[in-house]
Design an enzyme around this catalytic site. Sequence first.
Site, PDB file in Angstrom:
ATOM      1  N   ARG A 175      -1.817 -42.612  47.298  1.00 34.16           N
ATOM      2  CA  ARG A 175      -1.770 -41.233  47.796  1.00 34.16           C
ATOM      3  C   ARG A 175      -0.557 -40.473  47.270  1.00 34.16           C
ATOM      4  O   ARG A 175      -0.131 -39.489  47.870  1.00 34.16           O
ATOM      5  CB  ARG A 175      -1.736 -41.241  49.325  1.00 34.16           C
ATOM      6  CG  ARG A 175      -2.912 -41.970  49.955  1.00 34.16           C
ATOM      7  CD  ARG A 175      -2.794 -42.016  51.462  1.00 34.16           C
ATOM      8  NE  ARG A 175      -3.909 -42.738  52.067  1.00 34.16           N
ATOM      9  CZ  ARG A 175      -4.089 -42.886  53.383  1.00 34.16           C
ATOM     10  NH1 ARG A 175      -3.192 -42.370  54.214  1.00 34.16           N
ATOM     11  NH2 ARG A 175      -5.125 -43.563  53.848  1.00 34.16           N
ATOM     12  N   CYS A 194      -3.638 -23.073  36.967  1.00 31.91           N
ATOM     13  CA  CYS A 194      -4.541 -23.795  36.055  1.00 31.91           C
ATOM     14  C   CYS A 194      -4.281 -25.291  36.149  1.00 31.91           C
ATOM     15  O   CYS A 194      -5.174 -26.069  36.455  1.00 31.91           O
ATOM     16  CB  CYS A 194      -4.355 -23.293  34.631  1.00 31.91           C
ATOM     17  SG  CYS A 194      -4.859 -21.575  34.398  1.00 31.91           S
ATOM     18  N   ARG A 214      -7.755 -27.183  36.028  1.00 33.00           N
ATOM     19  CA  ARG A 214      -9.084 -26.601  36.216  1.00 33.00           C
ATOM     20  C   ARG A 214      -9.512 -25.780  35.007  1.00 33.00           C
ATOM     21  O   ARG A 214     -10.708 -25.633  34.721  1.00 33.00           O
ATOM     22  CB  ARG A 214      -9.123 -25.729  37.472  1.00 33.00           C
ATOM     23  CG  ARG A 214      -8.212 -24.522  37.404  1.00 33.00           C
ATOM     24  CD  ARG A 214      -8.415 -23.521  38.530  1.00 33.00           C
ATOM     25  NE  ARG A 214      -7.543 -22.377  38.327  1.00 33.00           N
ATOM     26  CZ  ARG A 214      -7.834 -21.348  37.541  1.00 33.00           C
ATOM     27  NH1 ARG A 214      -8.972 -21.311  36.877  1.00 33.00           N
ATOM     28  NH2 ARG A 214      -6.976 -20.348  37.403  1.00 33.00           N
ATOM     29  N   SER A 215      -8.537 -25.208  34.286  1.00 33.72           N
ATOM     30  CA  SER A 215      -8.839 -24.268  33.213  1.00 33.72           C
ATOM     31  C   SER A 215      -7.725 -24.311  32.178  1.00 33.72           C
ATOM     32  O   SER A 215      -6.551 -24.458  32.533  1.00 33.72           O
ATOM     33  CB  SER A 215      -8.962 -22.850  33.795  1.00 33.72           C
ATOM     34  OG  SER A 215      -9.087 -21.877  32.783  1.00 33.72           O
ATOM     35  N   ASP A 217      -6.619 -22.255  28.504  1.00 33.30           N
ATOM     36  CA  ASP A 217      -6.681 -21.402  27.311  1.00 33.30           C
ATOM     37  C   ASP A 217      -6.181 -22.267  26.168  1.00 33.30           C
ATOM     38  O   ASP A 217      -4.979 -22.389  25.953  1.00 33.30           O
ATOM     39  CB  ASP A 217      -5.803 -20.176  27.550  1.00 33.30           C
ATOM     40  CG  ASP A 217      -5.807 -19.202  26.386  1.00 33.30           C
ATOM     41  OD1 ASP A 217      -6.349 -19.542  25.318  1.00 33.30           O
ATOM     42  OD2 ASP A 217      -5.239 -18.108  26.530  1.00 33.30           O
ATOM     43  N   HIS A 255     -11.270 -23.632  26.785  1.00 34.57           N
ATOM     44  CA  HIS A 255     -11.930 -22.488  26.160  1.00 34.57           C
ATOM     45  C   HIS A 255     -11.028 -21.774  25.148  1.00 34.57           C
ATOM     46  O   HIS A 255      -9.803 -21.925  25.173  1.00 34.57           O
ATOM     47  CB  HIS A 255     -12.387 -21.482  27.229  1.00 34.57           C
ATOM     48  CG  HIS A 255     -11.303 -21.133  28.202  1.00 34.57           C
ATOM     49  ND1 HIS A 255     -11.122 -21.815  29.386  1.00 34.57           N
ATOM     50  CD2 HIS A 255     -10.315 -20.199  28.167  1.00 34.57           C
ATOM     51  CE1 HIS A 255     -10.092 -21.305  30.040  1.00 34.57           C
ATOM     52  NE2 HIS A 255      -9.582 -20.322  29.316  1.00 34.57           N
TER      53      HIS A 255
END
Length: 315
Positions: A175, A194, A214-215, A217, A255
């Site tokens: 944990r 992000c 999560r994302s 560039d 992306h």
Amino acid sequence: MARIDKIFQDTLSLILSKPFEAVQRPKWQDGEKVEVKRVIAVCNNYDLSREFPLASIRPVNLKGCIREVLWLHQKRSVDTAELGLKIWDAWADDKGLIRGCYGDMVNRPVIISREYREGLVPIHLDQCVPELVKDDFYDIPCGPGNQKQRVVGYGFPSQTDFVLWSLKNDPSSRRILSSMFCPVTSALKPLEECAFQINLSVQDGRLDMTLYQRSCDFITAFLWNTAQYAALQLMFAHDAGLKPGIFTHFIQDCHIYDRHIKQAEELARRPLFFPIPQVTISERMQDKGFYDFTPEDFEVWNYEPLPQIKFEVAV
């Protein structure tokens, strides 16, 4: 050739092969809508005992990377003036703050016990977000003049302190993590983080860490995020007296924006034949801990990156 450069170029070529997709957010600074090419669920591993993932396909400002990750996990700040970089200025308020994001999230307390144990501190009612507070708090004499204060439980004043304590005192725990995600407030933030969570594990005296993002560039942030969180893992390992192990970097959505295609194609064509850089922690840090680190405590050797490329930033 560094492994990070090959990973970068292979992933870049895969993204370029995808069709454009329209997205609701973000937009270009002139108001034009954005389209992206993207791939889903990208995961890479780096053995930090063998090679630090500092790319040479374009320059990576390692000291800037480390300055930001220390701003998040050491200073736990939301003041962009303290960061000294311009990367979050577009999201800051009129006082230069990005309230409720990044440092504010890492600075949330971690409660691990209802009873006092050595090394833990009382976490007061006003330190906790309302949705986490139940009626079973305690009034104990811990304020000035032995004044009673409402205590929810015992733990650590920040997620960073929880991680540092756990690595030394509970290394077998499953944990040991720090997260900036909160379903109650995420949609209300100036921006949603992000790279939002790290999860750490200790085995055989080695520290492994996973970064969940999560994302990404990809051509502007991937190399930056990889280097800075690999450095964070080295700092945590140093503090706990552990050897650095595997750094795993998981990204849900990788992306490239439509106005970055020319730069992406240039990067995809660049040769990958250059020296493998080496990154070490300075001797100054001997017998010092995580809160003593500065960006200058990382030394870079044999680094010969190719020329930089500039990009327009979408907001």
